[in-house]
Motif scaffolding. Structure first.
Motif, PDB file in Angstrom:
ATOM      1  N   ASN A   1      51.017 177.019  50.903  1.00 42.03           N
ATOM      2  CA  ASN A   1      51.519 175.429  50.811  1.00 42.03           C
ATOM      3  C   ASN A   1      51.488 175.081  52.126  1.00 42.03           C
ATOM      4  O   ASN A   1      52.006 175.357  53.118  1.00 42.03           O
TER       5      ASN A   1
ATOM      6  N   SER B   1      48.822 172.647  47.978  1.00 43.29           N
ATOM      7  CA  SER B   1      49.116 173.837  47.550  1.00 43.29           C
ATOM      8  C   SER B   1      47.819 174.534  46.809  1.00 43.29           C
ATOM      9  O   SER B   1      46.999 174.110  46.527  1.00 43.29           O
ATOM     10  N   ARG B   2      47.907 175.933  47.131  1.00 48.48           N
ATOM     11  CA  ARG B   2      46.578 176.590  46.790  1.00 48.48           C
ATOM     12  C   ARG B   2      47.037 178.020  46.319  1.00 48.48           C
ATOM     13  O   ARG B   2      47.682 178.659  47.251  1.00 48.48           O
ATOM     14  N   SER B   3      46.645 178.560  45.284  1.00 44.77           N
ATOM     15  CA  SER B   3      46.878 179.921  44.909  1.00 44.77           C
ATOM     16  C   SER B   3      45.650 180.740  44.779  1.00 44.77           C
ATOM     17  O   SER B   3      44.518 180.120  44.307  1.00 44.77           O
TER      18      SER B   3
ATOM     19  N   PRO C   1      41.847 172.612  48.679  1.00 41.55           N
ATOM     20  CA  PRO C   1      42.487 172.008  47.422  1.00 41.55           C
ATOM     21  C   PRO C   1      42.195 170.477  47.421  1.00 41.55           C
ATOM     22  O   PRO C   1      41.724 169.950  48.349  1.00 41.55           O
TER      23      PRO C   1
END
Lengths: 1030, 475
Positions: A529, A562-564, A642
């Protein structure tokens, strides 16, 4: 995906479920050389983190779950050994000294230690000594020239300046790609972002790469995983390779304290020549307000200044580090405190860093081991504005006329003395256009290892990397660039939070007498994040009040991301008689940044190693004592940044009370797929003459396909960039390392390591319909562009015309027209619009040669680095020749002017079709109107616009250490005291004219290479240090 | 903290359900930017107006060195120039916003908005085409469905597309107001504050300018221009202009007017025309101190065309924070009542000399009054014998020189000059730059191809060098 993992788990659990009692094994470790006991040897239960260390008498004890257990013994300077416990309860282990400089055990993905001999791919490791001995505040800089196939360049000589690291070449055509490897500290990925001010194309400040936050003194070793085969387990973020950093941890035994202090003197390295013959003015007429130095010759007695001496000063670096470590069999502890204070060679430039680290481990019971580490870092600094556009300290200084005193720049009322309306005083500018930065960072991880049974181990680790980077960027209204908006301020708060969760289940079994197997399955979850909050504006109310509160026009902007990534992976290793090794891996990633239908992707790897010396029974041979062949194939996928998919709108700065919205000019395809990097690698590893000579050769082919590239599109589409999968690059890499023990006896050891690498990139395809990508900044004289069949970093421009007919006796001579050199074959009608290929930004080959010599208590090491080829565009040289915009010659470097010159070359007395070359004899004046101001001549030739070859040989580092003899310190509380003198960048030879050509105009993480000359030049420094161990 | 727990939990949850993973993965929507369906027409209009001003300023910024209002940069020596300052705001900003307003407005029958957007789009295309010639229009702004937009010829732009847009604007601006209460009144209109009547006049003003351009190919159309003028602005109050404010300053202020940046200076042609040393001997134009400042109030010396800033130490004039056009709070003029009066003067020059003369005087008066010349000086100037030449003695050059002064810093003047191919009879005293980098020393005729285009667009027309006249001026 949950089901797949569940099934795997059940498979493992169901098949080999057994539980056994623990027994304690004790023993002694001896050296084969003299039968002396070896203290400090690491004893590890294979496949676990359970470990012990031998005491002063070489004794150890460790509990093992079964007779099948295998103990690994490792110690620096000795060959590692593995011993099956069997039915013994007391083991005597004899270790043989190793002549290899690098340890036999190397750290691979997820901190898994592996025997070097079992690896089917190339890994190179550097230990703490080499890192701290260079005294570089940024640990990456210490690796320069030491690792084959890894290009490390410092972006500038500014304090805290970032360092760029590219492993095995450029993998991406994306001008915004960073090509940086993944950084992993103690098994947990961390950020090495460089938040370049103004985005990836920004060149105004020497931004810091976040790996520079790491205290070099805390580093135990750095291991570089070069190809996809080595880094595949780390998944998509390691597609450009991985830098695995292992930090120091506590050792059981007596508590040890260490204090190291160094002080340095840094001065500017190379500086370019500046003309000292002409005064301010134009066309020979004196004009004290002219920005050009084209006035009359300097009359005798007029004071003349060397502008570099006036601009630069001596910088200093002070480093102080204190650490302690200790513990017992059940618990260990490590703590350190580090402080760095650095002042730069320019005014208003400095950097400081404070590091606090604690780490500990606890053996809760025989099955469970817990450990954790926490680091707090504060790094802060100030740097004046640089930049390629001409508004920078170096740019201004390089255009100053020699009769103006730069140091005299303040009027009694505090305002600037500006002699020309086109130039700011560099020293004034440094204090009125700068960036201040302050980073507070926390790194922490906690882990547990649980021995489920004698062959099955589970481990879990979670880690966090969190920082806030506060910036204050000022452009005073009293500067030329600040005047247009009546001053501007940008206050930015960049937040970064990365959380990683790794779960690993490892099974180690002997399948038969000759075949061993290690299988790991695992899961990794990563969330990143970021926040980016900016308050910026312009129009100062009070002219010299530096605060956002002083702006009559301002706005706030917030861009969080945000990236997951979720990954599951399996890694299976088999060995046959410790001779043939096979490693198969597979990983599946789910990334949040790709469209739903494309976000899951799988990639495999296979690698093999074969110790042919074992089969041929050569290990006792003196000539070939060790020989290994290796081969690997791997693929790594890579996701997007993102929010690249689709298109958005943004609001504009309010105007007359209304904001308004606009559509963003970049649009991303809804069909984005993951990028893929495929690598094939072959290598041979030889130990000759009792391992006195170790050779390692490697050939790798790495192909990046389906790249995610924001291709520049015609603005007439309504957009500037379209993000799609497109383009393919292939890199061919040769890497050679030779490690020679030249002399080794009781008192004198001389070890020499030589490495060399050659890299060739090739663009195999570009997005459909696009025949080239031009990188910024494009000047009409020199531009970088990639096209199919070309290489990344190809330069195009207008070279001086030369005789091209190889049969002509004048082949290669300059073509002269009307006495002046011709450009871009204009003599035969080639229009300037058609650029010609003029060179490539990347070197043909490069390498390093390190020597370390030890005579009794005295140690000397020196490292030469070299590179051949690699053309750069020295933006500063163009400024020294002409005005920033290129319109008018200011001529800070043109000593030749106003002289009659006969250019060496040939003129054509025949026709264009049938040229008849005769030597040029026409004498022509070199003057503003006759030459510099003329298009199609000299001035526009790439060679005269800063385009130059930047080969070099440099003495990167020299270190002299003296350990005080024991009898001197016998009565003091100290175990040892070492004094050292170190020199960095002391000498270099290069055909390049200008500042050190290594300093890139763009910051680390930029994909634009080869533009130099506008950043703070490299420094030459000497360090004095003392190290106390007690 | 929430995400921290989520991350760690998902390792565990991973084994039991997919929901946690989906929560973690379905996050690719930018929270910091606006999505297409959230945008409204009144959000787009103010941006589109500002972008239009950027296009008009961008065309002038370096381009006014061609009509020699300013000088001092290499462009004045006719080194290749692709008008990036016009191209970029036109295609990346103004064109997409204006077209989006038109499409969205037509969908909901908000013809008040579509009419305004069409006026601005047509004005931008007219300025663009008069400089570049061929330009993408029918294939422009189609996003990823057409990555290589082909160019429409200048002929088709002038014969078909631009008049269609203007006529459609005139039609839209007279249609019933939209029923949607949020759209009935035009909001966020910086120029006319939603007054559609004024926009209608602006549409006619634009058509007058267009017909004047076209008269180059079809001389009879000049009568249409005159008719349009009568439907257009009736006073300087109607001028199409964007007023700037203290915080977002007039772009001329940011470029040259601020105390520091002086990379171009007023040219000697305009300076001498106004200081009484050239075309109007002995007449010091009262507008001169409003236009430029001199370090010596008794002597205004401009930069000779083709000379760079600093070449001649005698040059002493500049745009400053106090000169009218380059003040921070100043309007950027796009089409003025004064310009229209000169169009009318030119239109009636052959057919009705009396009306032509009257319009000529109107144009001059409007120009002086606009910038605040005191009444007394206005009258004095208008009665000067070199100005008040009388209908019988009126020359075309009188009209064009006064139009030249009135349209200071506007790129429209370059079109006038090229319509007459820089003729000495129309622009007495005009000379080529002392250094001319185009082979053959022609007068500058057009823009080079936009620098961004080669390498990104595969459908480019053949663009000759900048000395070759455009279709419009090629008779």
């Amino acid at each position: 995906m949950n089901k797949a993992l569940l099934i795997l788990l059940l498979l493992f659990a169901g098949h080999w479920q057994s539980l056994q009692a623990q027994t304690t094994i004790s023993g002694k470790v001896l050296s084969s050389e003299n039968d002396e006991e070896l203290p400090g040897v690491n004893v590890v239960l294979k496949g676990t983190t359970r470990a012990a260390v031998t005491d002063i008498d070489g004794n150890f004890s460790i509990s093992v779950p079964s007779e099948e257990s295998i103990l690994q013994f490792s110690f620096i300077g000795f060959r590692s050994k593995e011993i099956r416990v069997g039915n013994q309860s007391n083991i005597e282990v004899i270790m043989e000294p190793s002549t290899e400089a690098l340890g036999e055990v190397v750290i691979t993905a997820f901190g898994i230690e592996r025997d070097r001999k079992s690896l089917g791919y190339a890994v190179q490791e550097v230990d703490n000594k080499l890192i701290t001995e260079t005294n570089q505040p940024n640990a990456l800089n210490a690796l320069r020239g030491r690792i084959a196939g890894v290009n490390i360049t410092s972006s500038s000589g500014a304090p805290g300046a970032g360092t760029n690291i590219v492993i095995r070449g450029i993998n991406s055509l994306n001008p915004n790609a960073d090509n940086q490897p993944l950084f992993v500290i103690d098994g947990i990925p961390v950020s090495n972002e460089t938040n370049i001010t103004g985005g990836r194309g920004g060149a105004n400040f020497s931004n810091t790469n976040r790996a520079a936050d790491i205290n070099p003194d805390d580093i135990e070793s750095i291991s570089i995983l070069k190809g996809p085969a080595a880094s595949v387990l780390y998944g998509l973020r390691a597609a450009n390779g991985a830098v695995i950093i292992t930090t120091k941890s506590g050792k059981s035994g007596k508590t040890v304290f260490n204090y190291r202090t160094t002080a340095s003197f840094d001065e500017v390295g190379r500086t370019p020549p500046m003309q000292q013959r002409y005064l301010r003015g134009f066309n020979g007429l004196y004009n004290p307000t002219d920005y050009r130095a084209d006035g009359p010759p300097v009359p005798e007695g007029t004071p003349i200044y060397n502008q570099w001496d006036e601009t630069f000063r001596t910088g200093n670096t002070f480093q102080n580090n204190f650490s302690f470590s200790g513990g017992n069999d059940n618990a260990t502890f490590y703590g350190s405190l580090g402080r760095l204070d650095q002042s730069g060679i320019l005014p208003n430039s400095n950097f400081e860093r404070t590091n606090i680290k604690i780490a500990g481990s606890l053996k809760a019971n025989d099955k469970l081991t817990l450990d954790g580490a926490a680091t707090y870092i504060n790094s802060a600094g100030v740097n004046p504005r640089m930049g390629i556009g001409g508004a920078g300290v170096i740019s201004y200084a390089s255009r100053y006329a020699p009769d103006v005193n730069i140091s005299d720049f303040i009027n009694p009322d505090g305002s600037q003395i500006r002699y020309s309306t086109q130039l700011d005083n560099p020293l004034y500018f440094a204090n009125n256009a700068f960036q201040e930065e302050n980073v507070n960072r926390f790194l922490g991880n906690i882990g547990a290892t649980y021995l489920i049974n004698d062959w099955l181990t589970a481990s879990y680790r979670a880690g966090i990397d969190q920082y806030v980077d506060n910036r204050f960027i000022l452009t005073s209204p009293t500067t030329l660039i600040g005047a247009g908006s009546n001053g501007s301020i940008n206050e930015q708060s960049i937040g970064y939070q990365e959380i990683n969760s790794n779960f690993l289940l490892t099974a180690s079994r002997s399948l038969s007498e000759n075949i061993n197997m290690d299988v790991t399955i695992g899961n990794q979850v990563t969330t990143i994040n970021t926040t980016n909050l900016t308050a910026s504006g312009s129009n100062f109310v009070i002219p010299d009040f530096w605060s956002v509160n002083n702006l009559s026009q301002y706005q706030a902007r917030s861009f969080p991301t945000s990236r997951s990534i979720i990954g599951v992976f399996a890694d299976a290793k088999f060995d046959y008689k410790q001779t043939l090794f096979l490693n198969i891996t597979g990983r599946n990633d789910w990334s949040s940044t790709l469209p739903r239908q494309n976000r899951s992707f799988f990639y495999p790897s296979v690698s093999m190693a074969y110790l042919f010396t074992e089969t041929l029974n050569l290990s006792s041979s003196n000539t070939i004592s060790y020989g290994k062949l290796r081969a690997s194939f791997a693929e790594v996928g890579k996701d997007a940044a993102p929010y690249l998919v689709g298109n958005y709108y943004s609001t504009l700065v309010p105007f007359r009370g209304v904001a308004g919205v606009e559509r963003n000019s970049t649009i991303g395809s809804e069909e984005l797929r993951p990028e893929r990097t495929r690598g094939v690698e072959f290598g041979i590893d030889l130990g000759l003459f009792n391992n006195r000579l170790r050779l390692d050769a490697n050939y790798a082919i790495q192909t990046s396909i389906d790249q995610i590239v924001p291709i520049p599109v015609s603005r007439a589409t309504g957009f500037t960039n379209f993000v799609i999968n497109a383009g393919e690059i292939r890199n061919n890499i040769w890497e050679l390392t030779a490690d020679i023990t030249v002399v080794q006896n009781q008192n004198f050891v001389w070890n020499s390591i030589f490495n060399w690498s050659r890299l060739r990139g090739r663009v195999l395809s570009l997005p459909e319909g696009l025949d080239q990508i031009v990188f910024q900044p494009e000047s009409p004289w020199v531009k970088q562009r990639v096209q199919v069949g070309g290489r990344p970093g190809d330069w195009y421009g207008w070279p001086m015309s030369r005789v091209e007919d190889p049969n002509s006796p004048f082949f290669g001579e300059l073509v002269i027209v009307d006495g002046y050199p011709d450009v871009n074959n204009n003599w035969r009608g080639v229009p300037l619009a058609e650029d010609s290929y003029i060179g490539n930004a990347f070197p043909d080959w490069e390498g390093g040669w390190n020597n370390s010599l030890r005579y009794k208590n005295l140690e000397l090491s020196f490292l030469f680095t070299f590179r051949k080829g690699g053309y750069v565009f020295d933006i500063n040289r163009r400024m020294r020749y002409g005005q920033a915009g290129g319109e008018a010659p200011s001529g800070a470097e043109t000593e030749l002017r106003n002289r009659l010159v006969v250019f060496q070359g040939v003129t054509n007395t025949g026709s264009i079709e049938n040229p008849n070359w005769v030597p040029n004899e026409e004498a022509v004046p070199i003057g503003v109107s006759t030459l510099y101001g003329q298009a199609f001549r000299y001035r526009l030739a790439s060679e005269f616009n800063g385009f130059q070859e930047a080969s070099w040989l440099r003495l990167q580092n020299v270190a002299l250490n003296y350990t005080l003899p024991e009898r001197w310190i016998g009565r003091t509380p100290f175990n040892s005291i070492t004094a050292s003198v170190t020199g960095n960048n002391l000498w270099m030879t290069t055909p390049f004219i200008g500042f050190d050509p290594e300093q890139s105009a763009y910051g680390p993480g930029s994909n634009v290479f080869g533009y130099v000359g506008t950043n703070v030049p490299a420094t030459r420094s000497v360090f004095f240090g003392l190290n106390f161990n007690f | 903290m929430k995400r921290f727990i989520q991350t760690i939990l998902s390792t565990v949850l991973l084994l039991f359900g997919t929901t946690a993973c989906d929560n973690l993965l379905d996050i690719n929507v930018d929270p910091g930017r606006i999505s297409e369906d959230q945008v409204t027409i009144p959000n787009l209009l103010p941006s589109a107006i500002r972008f239009t001003a950027n296009v008009q300023f961008g065309a002038s910024q370096y381009g006014v060195q061609y009509p020699q209002y300013l000088g001092g940069q290499a462009i004045s020596q006719y080194t290749p120039y692709g008008f990036d300052q016009l191209w970029r705001p036109l295609y990346t900003n103004a064109f997409p916003s204006l077209q989006e307003i038109i499409v969205r407005a037509e969908e909901v029958e908000a013809f008040n908005y579509s009419g305004i957007a069409k006026v601005l789009l047509a004005m931008n295309m007219l300025t663009g085409s008069s400089i570049f010639g061929d330009l993408p229009y029918t294939e422009a702004n189609q996003g990823t469905s057409n990555l290589y937009p082909c160019y429409d010829t200048m002929e088709s732009l002038y014969e078909v597309h631009i008049p269609e847009l203007i006529n459609s604007a005139i039609e839209d601006l007279q249609r019933p107001l939209p029923e949607l209460p949020t759209l009935t009144v035009v909001r966020n209109d910086y120029i006319y504050n939603g007054d559609l009547n004024k926009w209608l006049k602006a549409a006619y003003a634009l058509r007058a300018r267009y017909h004047l351009h076209m008269s180059s190919r079809n001389p009879s159309l000049i009568n249409e221009a005159a008719n349009d003028v009568d439907m257009a602005f009736t006073s300087i109050e109607d001028d199409l202009q964007l007023m700037y404010e203290e915080n977002i300053q007039n772009p001329w202020w940011s470029f040259l007017g601020n105390p520091v940046n002086k990379i171009m200076q007023p040219g000697s042609y305009i300076t001498n025309m106004m200081n009484g040393t050239a075309q109007y001997p002995g007449v010091e134009d009262p507008r001169l101190p409003f236009y430029m400042a001199s370090s010596d109030p008794d002597n205004f010396t401009g930069v000779e065309a083709g000379r760079l800033v600093g070449d001649n130490p005698d040059v002493n004039v500049n745009l400053t924070a106090d000169t009218w056009y380059s003040r921070d709070i100043a309007p950027l003029l796009m089409i003025t009542y004064s310009e229209l009066q000169f169009i009318k003067a030119e239109a009636y020059f052959s057919s009705n000399r009396e009306l032509s003369y009257q319009s000529y005087l109107n144009g001059i008066e409007a120009s002086l009054v606009k910038i605040g010349v005191p009444n007394e000086e206005v009258n004095q100037y208008l009665s000067n014998e070199l100005i008040a030449v009388g209908a019988l003695n009126l020359q075309l050059s009188d009209i064009m020189l006064q139009k030249y002064i009135s349209l200071f810093l506007q790129i429209e003047t370059w079109t006038d000059m090229r319509r007459y191919q820089y003729a000495q009879e129309v622009y007495p005293g005009l000379s080529q730059p002392v250094i001319n980098q185009i082979p053959g020393n022609p007068w500058i005729q057009r823009s080079n191809i936009a620098d961004d285009e080669p390498g990104t667009n595969t459908c480019l027309p053949e663009i000759p060098n900048q000395g070759v006249p455009l279709w419009l001026f090629n008779n």
